[in-house]
Design a protein around this motif. Structure first.
Motif, PDB file in Angstrom:
ATOM      1  N   LYS A  37       0.886  -1.345   0.202  1.00 39.10           N
ATOM      2  CA  LYS A  37       0.017   0.095  -0.036  1.00 39.10           C
ATOM      3  C   LYS A  37       0.678   1.352   0.076  1.00 39.10           C
ATOM      4  O   LYS A  37       1.993   1.236   0.612  1.00 39.10           O
ATOM      5  N   PHE A  38       0.296   2.152  -0.580  1.00 41.24           N
ATOM      6  CA  PHE A  38       1.155   3.389  -0.494  1.00 41.24           C
ATOM      7  C   PHE A  38       0.262   4.605   0.170  1.00 41.24           C
ATOM      8  O   PHE A  38      -0.951   4.890  -0.283  1.00 41.24           O
ATOM      9  N   LEU A  39       0.726   5.275   1.239  1.00 44.03           N
ATOM     10  CA  LEU A  39      -0.355   6.301   1.926  1.00 44.03           C
ATOM     11  C   LEU A  39       0.470   7.560   1.834  1.00 44.03           C
ATOM     12  O   LEU A  39       1.488   7.853   1.565  1.00 44.03           O
ATOM     13  N   LEU A  40      -0.555   8.408   1.775  1.00 45.81           N
ATOM     14  CA  LEU A  40      -0.235  10.036   1.904  1.00 45.81           C
ATOM     15  C   LEU A  40      -0.505  10.590   3.209  1.00 45.81           C
ATOM     16  O   LEU A  40      -1.841  10.452   3.527  1.00 45.81           O
ATOM     17  N   ARG A  41       0.423  11.269   3.721  1.00 48.88           N
ATOM     18  CA  ARG A  41       0.226  11.935   4.994  1.00 48.88           C
ATOM     19  C   ARG A  41       0.487  13.436   5.026  1.00 48.88           C
ATOM     20  O   ARG A  41       1.676  13.796   4.539  1.00 48.88           O
ATOM     21  N   ILE A  42      -0.395  14.185   5.478  1.00 49.52           N
ATOM     22  CA  ILE A  42      -0.098  15.828   5.196  1.00 49.52           C
ATOM     23  C   ILE A  42       0.365  16.169   6.562  1.00 49.52           C
ATOM     24  O   ILE A  42      -0.346  16.121   7.607  1.00 49.52           O
ATOM     25  N   GLU A  43       1.606  16.452   6.832  1.00 42.85           N
ATOM     26  CA  GLU A  43       2.218  16.882   7.852  1.00 42.85           C
ATOM     27  C   GLU A  43       2.158  18.505   8.054  1.00 42.85           C
ATOM     28  O   GLU A  43       3.174  19.432   7.866  1.00 42.85           O
ATOM     29  N   ASP A  44       1.045  19.003   8.729  1.00 41.96           N
ATOM     30  CA  ASP A  44       0.438  20.268   8.722  1.00 41.96           C
ATOM     31  C   ASP A  44       0.383  20.846  10.217  1.00 41.96           C
ATOM     32  O   ASP A  44      -0.475  21.569  10.638  1.00 41.96           O
ATOM     33  N   ILE A  45       1.481  20.430  10.983  1.00 34.95           N
ATOM     34  CA  ILE A  45       1.266  20.877  12.443  1.00 34.95           C
ATOM     35  C   ILE A  45       1.740  22.329  12.504  1.00 34.95           C
ATOM     36  O   ILE A  45       1.077  23.052  13.403  1.00 34.95           O
ATOM     37  N   ASP A  46       2.517  22.647  11.880  1.00 36.90           N
ATOM     38  CA  ASP A  46       3.144  24.170  11.904  1.00 36.90           C
ATOM     39  C   ASP A  46       2.038  25.148  11.359  1.00 36.90           C
ATOM     40  O   ASP A  46       2.089  25.555   9.999  1.00 36.90           O
ATOM     41  N   SER A  47       1.152  25.409  12.008  1.00 35.35           N
ATOM     42  CA  SER A  47       0.063  26.119  11.548  1.00 35.35           C
ATOM     43  C   SER A  47       0.198  27.685  10.680  1.00 35.35           C
ATOM     44  O   SER A  47      -0.313  28.098  10.111  1.00 35.35           O
ATOM     45  N   THR A  48       1.326  28.125  11.457  1.00 38.29           N
ATOM     46  CA  THR A  48       1.871  29.409  10.768  1.00 38.29           C
ATOM     47  C   THR A  48       2.270  29.349   9.500  1.00 38.29           C
ATOM     48  O   THR A  48       2.406  30.209   8.582  1.00 38.29           O
TER      49      THR A  48
END
Ligand code: GLU
Length: 290
Positions: A37-48
């Motif tokens: 399987k290939f997954l995509l993860r959006i690493e959007d912790i830094d909201s600024t």
């Protein structure tokens, strides 16, 4: 045998460049070849720094590269409670403490410890190792400062963490076949690294370690620039009782001056190349995948 699970985990803080194309295509193609399987993860912790339009652009750019991914996409900002739980686990083990110095106070402490010929050590990202002594603050003072609303960073007590975890190794592509699990972790280079801040309940290091486990990632394939980060992630896995995936750290794409491509130094984006008429075969040639 469990099904292999690969992932690509970009941060939507700018447009993807050729370095991302290499990482995404390697993972996508390795997953396909392994029947995984290939997954995509959006690493959007830094909201600024993260923006919805960059996230949208990631989907478009990956589709243009011919990449498809299994749904749902995991967006880190929607899972803060998972990181809080991991922090609580580390706290229960007595392994994290709040440190109240601001960035400029830390810079002043470091400057005071440096003199000609004596350089205060830096972590693998180039940040000075924590020079303060917040670890020694009495519990009552910690509680009082937190109650009064002072900002703080939650830091890992590295010496205690290593004592608890003991010697650690991980499995790395390219390791000798007779010792495939033999990459020594050696996380001490990170010092008392920040794992969260008052206003952001996780750092990249904690979120990525928790997510790779929660998503059942079996193979983490990412750039060589993150090799040192794996040292710390392996330690966090051990402390949190998480499985350790297999790692591969791939070559980096360099610019004309020999620097790794980076959004911050204005690397040409995939969409710009696309607008200039560069096609997919050309992209593959440029990143050595032809
Ligand atoms: N989000 C990180 C980046 O964009 C990559 C994290 C990872 O692959 O572990 O650099």
């Amino acid at each position: 045998m469990t099904q292999p699970v690969f992932r690509f985990a970009p941060s939507p803080n700018g447009h993807l460049h050729l370095g991302h194309a290499l990482s995404a295509l390697l993972n996508f193609e390795m997953a396909r070849e392994a029947g995984g399987k290939f997954l995509l993860r959006i690493e959007d912790i830094d909201s600024t720094r993260c923006k919805p339009e960059f996230e949208q652009a990631i989907y478009e750019d990956l589709a243009w590269l011919g990449i498809t991914w299994s749904e749902p996409v995991r967006r880190q900002s929607g899972h803060l409670e998972d990181y809080c739980r991991a922090l609580a686990q580390l706290e229960a083990l007595g392994l994290i403490y709040p440190a109240f110095e601001s960035r400029s106070e830390i810079a002043a402490l470091v400057a005071a410890r440096e003199s000609p010929g004596h350089h205060w050590p830096r972590d693998p990202d180039g940040a000075p190792l924590y020079p303060g002594s917040a670890r020694l603050l009495p519990a009552s003072e910690r509680a009082q400062r937190i109650a009064s609303g002072q900002p703080y960073a939650l830091r890992l007590d590295m010496v205690r963490a290593i004592e608890q975890a003991r010697a650690l190794f991980w499995s790395e592509t390219g390791a000798p076949p007779e010792a495939p699990e033999a990459m020594p972790a050696a996380p001490e280079a990170w010092g008392d690294v920040v794992l969260a801040r008052k206003e952001t309940p996780t750092s990249y290091h904690l979120a990525v370690t928790v997510d790779d486990a929660l998503q059942g990632i079996t193979h983490v394939v990412r750039g060589q620039d993150l090799f040192a980060a794996t040292r710390l992630h392996r330690l966090l896995q051990a402390l949190l009782g998480l499985p350790s995936p297999h790692y591969g750290h791939h070559r980096l794409i360099l610019d004309g001056e020999g620097r790794k491509l980076a959004k911050s130094t204005g690397a040409v984006s995939l969409r710009q190349l696309r607008q200039e008429g560069v096609d997919l075969a050309d992209i593959r040639r440029r990143i050595g995948l032809a």
